[in-house]
Design a protein around this motif. Structure first.
Motif, mmCIF file in Angstrom:
data_model
loop_
_atom_site.group_PDB
_atom_site.id
_atom_site.type_symbol
_atom_site.label_atom_id
_atom_site.label_comp_id
_atom_site.label_asym_id
_atom_site.label_seq_id
_atom_site.Cartn_x
_atom_site.Cartn_y
_atom_site.Cartn_z
ATOM 1 N N PHE A 1 7.771 -3.276 2.080
ATOM 2 C CA PHE A 1 7.107 -4.351 1.351
ATOM 3 C C PHE A 1 5.580 -4.236 1.375
ATOM 4 O O PHE A 1 4.913 -4.516 0.371
ATOM 5 C CB PHE A 1 7.542 -5.689 1.952
ATOM 6 N N GLU A 2 5.021 -3.846 2.508
ATOM 7 C CA GLU A 2 3.569 -3.893 2.708
ATOM 8 C C GLU A 2 2.754 -3.110 1.683
ATOM 9 O O GLU A 2 1.734 -3.614 1.197
ATOM 10 C CB GLU A 2 3.225 -3.445 4.128
ATOM 11 N N PRO A 3 3.131 -1.880 1.303
ATOM 12 C CA PRO A 3 2.322 -1.166 0.297
ATOM 13 C C PRO A 3 2.260 -1.894 -1.048
ATOM 14 O O PRO A 3 1.204 -1.928 -1.697
ATOM 15 C CB PRO A 3 3.045 0.182 0.155
ATOM 16 N N TYR A 4 3.375 -2.489 -1.465
ATOM 17 C CA TYR A 4 3.392 -3.231 -2.727
ATOM 18 C C TYR A 4 2.533 -4.495 -2.619
ATOM 19 O O TYR A 4 1.806 -4.848 -3.558
ATOM 20 C CB TYR A 4 4.825 -3.617 -3.095
ATOM 21 N N PHE A 5 2.626 -5.176 -1.476
ATOM 22 C CA PHE A 5 1.841 -6.385 -1.268
ATOM 23 C C PHE A 5 0.348 -6.065 -1.257
ATOM 24 O O PHE A 5 -0.464 -6.818 -1.812
ATOM 25 C CB PHE A 5 2.243 -7.062 0.041
ATOM 26 N N GLU A 6 -0.023 -4.945 -0.630
ATOM 27 C CA GLU A 6 -1.425 -4.537 -0.576
ATOM 28 C C GLU A 6 -1.983 -4.285 -1.976
ATOM 29 O O GLU A 6 -3.086 -4.719 -2.312
ATOM 30 C CB GLU A 6 -1.558 -3.283 0.286
#
Length: 251
Positions: free
Chosen positions: A212-217
């Motif tokens: 999830f984190e790369p997309y959220f960033e």
């Protein structure tokens, strides 16, 4: 126009004080929990601060941003009930300045909420013995930009004169957007579960967070760049709408 601004700020003094009390109590409680992870009952518990700290700053920011603007929501309804709205048409002030004063007050409250939200991040980070997160600051600013949607309360109240009616109309208008958001969140969660299983062998909170984190960033960076344009466009749109509704002379 200064008198109009002072008037509205004076009328919301009680709700503002209540919001500040709730905010400071909440931030104090969150800070004590963070301190307890290294000097209290939670000392030695692994992963507590990593999970708790991001949630603490987010909820503190929500209290600050939502609470500061809440007291302004029913000012126009009370103006109609007290006949101030009728009296305002006799003031030696242009319609544009009268409406602008309401938007300025709303802007002051939003800026105050942003300051309190960032202050909460600084206090909680200090209590947790962690550096102030620039990512958290970006999140706060993006949330603040989205809060400008609340400026729609001004033209809606001028049109319907009743907060309940304005709230119902807003909910009905936002229902399709909310449904689309829920559907997207459901599909994206399924995607993260599938990717976590494919890449790491199982779909846990940790592995899903890695997906999830790369997309959220990326989404946050785009939102941070788009936020100023969004704010200007939304405020300008609602200002023109509010001016139009005010000139309809609904008594």
């Amino acid at each position: 126009m200064k008198g109009l601004i002072y008037r509205e700020l004076y009328l919301i003094r009680k709700t503002t004080v209540t919001t500040l009390l709730v905010y400071f109590v909440f931030v104090a409680m969150m800070s004590l929990v963070c301190i307890s992870t290294y000097a209290g009952n939670l000392k030695g518990e692994e992963g507590v601060i990593e999970i708790f700290y991001p949630q603490a700053y987010f909820y503190a920011a929500c209290i600050a941003l939502v609470g500061m603007g809440y007291g302004h929501n029913d000012i126009i309804q009370k103006d109609y009930q007290s006949r101030w709205q009728l009296f305002s048409y006799t003031l030696p002030v242009s319609d544009k300045k009268i409406i602008a004063s309401k938007f300025i007050v709303r802007g002051i409250l939003l800026l105050a909420g942003l300051v309190l939200a960032i202050l909460a991040e600084v206090i909680i980070a200090a209590a947790a013995k962690m550096p102030v997160s620039t990512d958290h600051i970006k999140n706060i600013l993006i949330i603040g930009a989205l809060m400008t949607v609340g400026f729609s309360e001004i033209p809606l109240m001028l049109r319907f004169k009743n907060q309940n009616k304005a709230a119902i109309i807003t909910l009905l208008a936002c229902a399709p957007i909310l449904a689309a958001f829920v559907y997207f969140a459901w599909k994206f969660t399924k995607f993260c579960m599938a990717e976590a299983t494919r890449l790491y062998g199982e779909a846990t909170d940790v592995t899903m967070a890695k997906v999830f984190e790369p997309y959220f960033e990326k989404a946050r960076n785009i939102g941070f760049i788009a936020a100023p344009f969004f704010v200007v466009g939304v405020v300008a749109l609602f200002y023109v709408w509010a001016l139009k509704e005010y000139r309809r002379r609904r008594y």
